[in-house]
Design a protein around this motif. Sequence first.
Motif, mmCIF file in Angstrom:
data_model
loop_
_atom_site.group_PDB
_atom_site.id
_atom_site.type_symbol
_atom_site.label_atom_id
_atom_site.label_comp_id
_atom_site.label_asym_id
_atom_site.label_seq_id
_atom_site.Cartn_x
_atom_site.Cartn_y
_atom_site.Cartn_z
ATOM 1 N N SER A 268 0.829 -1.205 0.000
ATOM 2 C CA SER A 268 0.000 0.000 0.000
ATOM 3 C C SER A 268 0.860 1.250 0.000
ATOM 4 C CB SER A 268 -0.935 0.027 1.216
ATOM 5 O OG SER A 268 -1.497 1.308 1.397
ATOM 6 N N THR A 269 1.886 1.297 0.833
ATOM 7 C CA THR A 269 2.735 2.495 0.890
ATOM 8 C C THR A 269 3.442 2.727 -0.436
ATOM 9 O OG1 THR A 269 4.755 1.418 1.744
ATOM 10 C CG2 THR A 269 3.105 2.119 3.366
ATOM 11 N N LEU A 270 3.876 1.654 -1.068
ATOM 12 C CA LEU A 270 4.520 1.784 -2.381
ATOM 13 C C LEU A 270 3.532 2.297 -3.418
ATOM 14 C CD1 LEU A 270 6.537 -1.567 -2.385
ATOM 15 C CD2 LEU A 270 7.511 0.730 -2.151
ATOM 16 N N ALA A 271 2.301 1.796 -3.349
ATOM 17 C CA ALA A 271 1.267 2.225 -4.299
ATOM 18 C C ALA A 271 0.873 3.678 -4.071
ATOM 19 C CB ALA A 271 0.043 1.322 -4.174
ATOM 20 N N VAL A 272 0.797 4.088 -2.816
ATOM 21 C CA VAL A 272 0.456 5.482 -2.502
ATOM 22 C C VAL A 272 1.536 6.421 -3.038
ATOM 23 C CG1 VAL A 272 0.307 7.146 -0.596
ATOM 24 C CG2 VAL A 272 -1.055 5.047 -0.543
ATOM 25 N N GLU A 273 2.793 6.106 -2.784
ATOM 26 C CA GLU A 273 3.864 6.973 -3.272
ATOM 27 C C GLU A 273 3.882 7.008 -4.797
ATOM 28 O OE1 GLU A 273 8.541 8.116 -2.707
ATOM 29 O OE2 GLU A 273 7.679 6.529 -1.469
#
Length: 212
Positions: free
Chosen positions: A135-140
């Motif tokens: 999720s954090t990778l996708a958000v960034e």
Amino acid sequence: MSLLADVYLALAGVVERLDEHDGWSATGCSGWAVRDLVHHMADDAVRGLVAVHVPGSGEPDRDAVSYWRDWGSDAEKDDAMRRATRAEASLRGWTQLRERHLEAAAATVRAYDSLAPDAVLTTQGHTLTAADLASTLAVEATLHHADLVLHLEAAPPTGAGLAEVRRVVESLLGRELAGWTDERVALVGTGRAAPTDAERSDLTGARVPVFT
């Protein structure tokens, strides 16, 4: 994991169509051209890939939302990172920068597709489940997709990616922004756009941006 694949593949679809001329276009990241941002995004994909091979022990100390609470808290470190990115990107030709990003993104998508969502991984001194790290990778990547295409005629970030950014931003704000589009929540909530008077009223008492 499907969210990460959706976001990374959409971003790759934009990057693979860019040429040397596009590489010098401005982006939404102050001081960075497209080539600098593509280098940074490749580094982030590599970080995600490395985390697959660095398992954590015990319970995770961050999740998809709390990961962002410390983001941007060290201005001196962030400035140093921005300068290093610009310098490192200048050492490579555009084709090399583009292909490095495409290869790293594809490898990261494949790696996360094979992981159990509850596997605990380590990155940047913290531990998260594979699903939360994805999720954090996708958000960034979603936010940088918006930065990348700001001055280009190219496809915008995915709806799924913007919806995830919205979920994170509203969780950090501790309130829902009813009537706002996912795009406005993402852009205003991360300091990429100034709020309108009506939006500013909805943000009364909130700290914005929640991260940048």
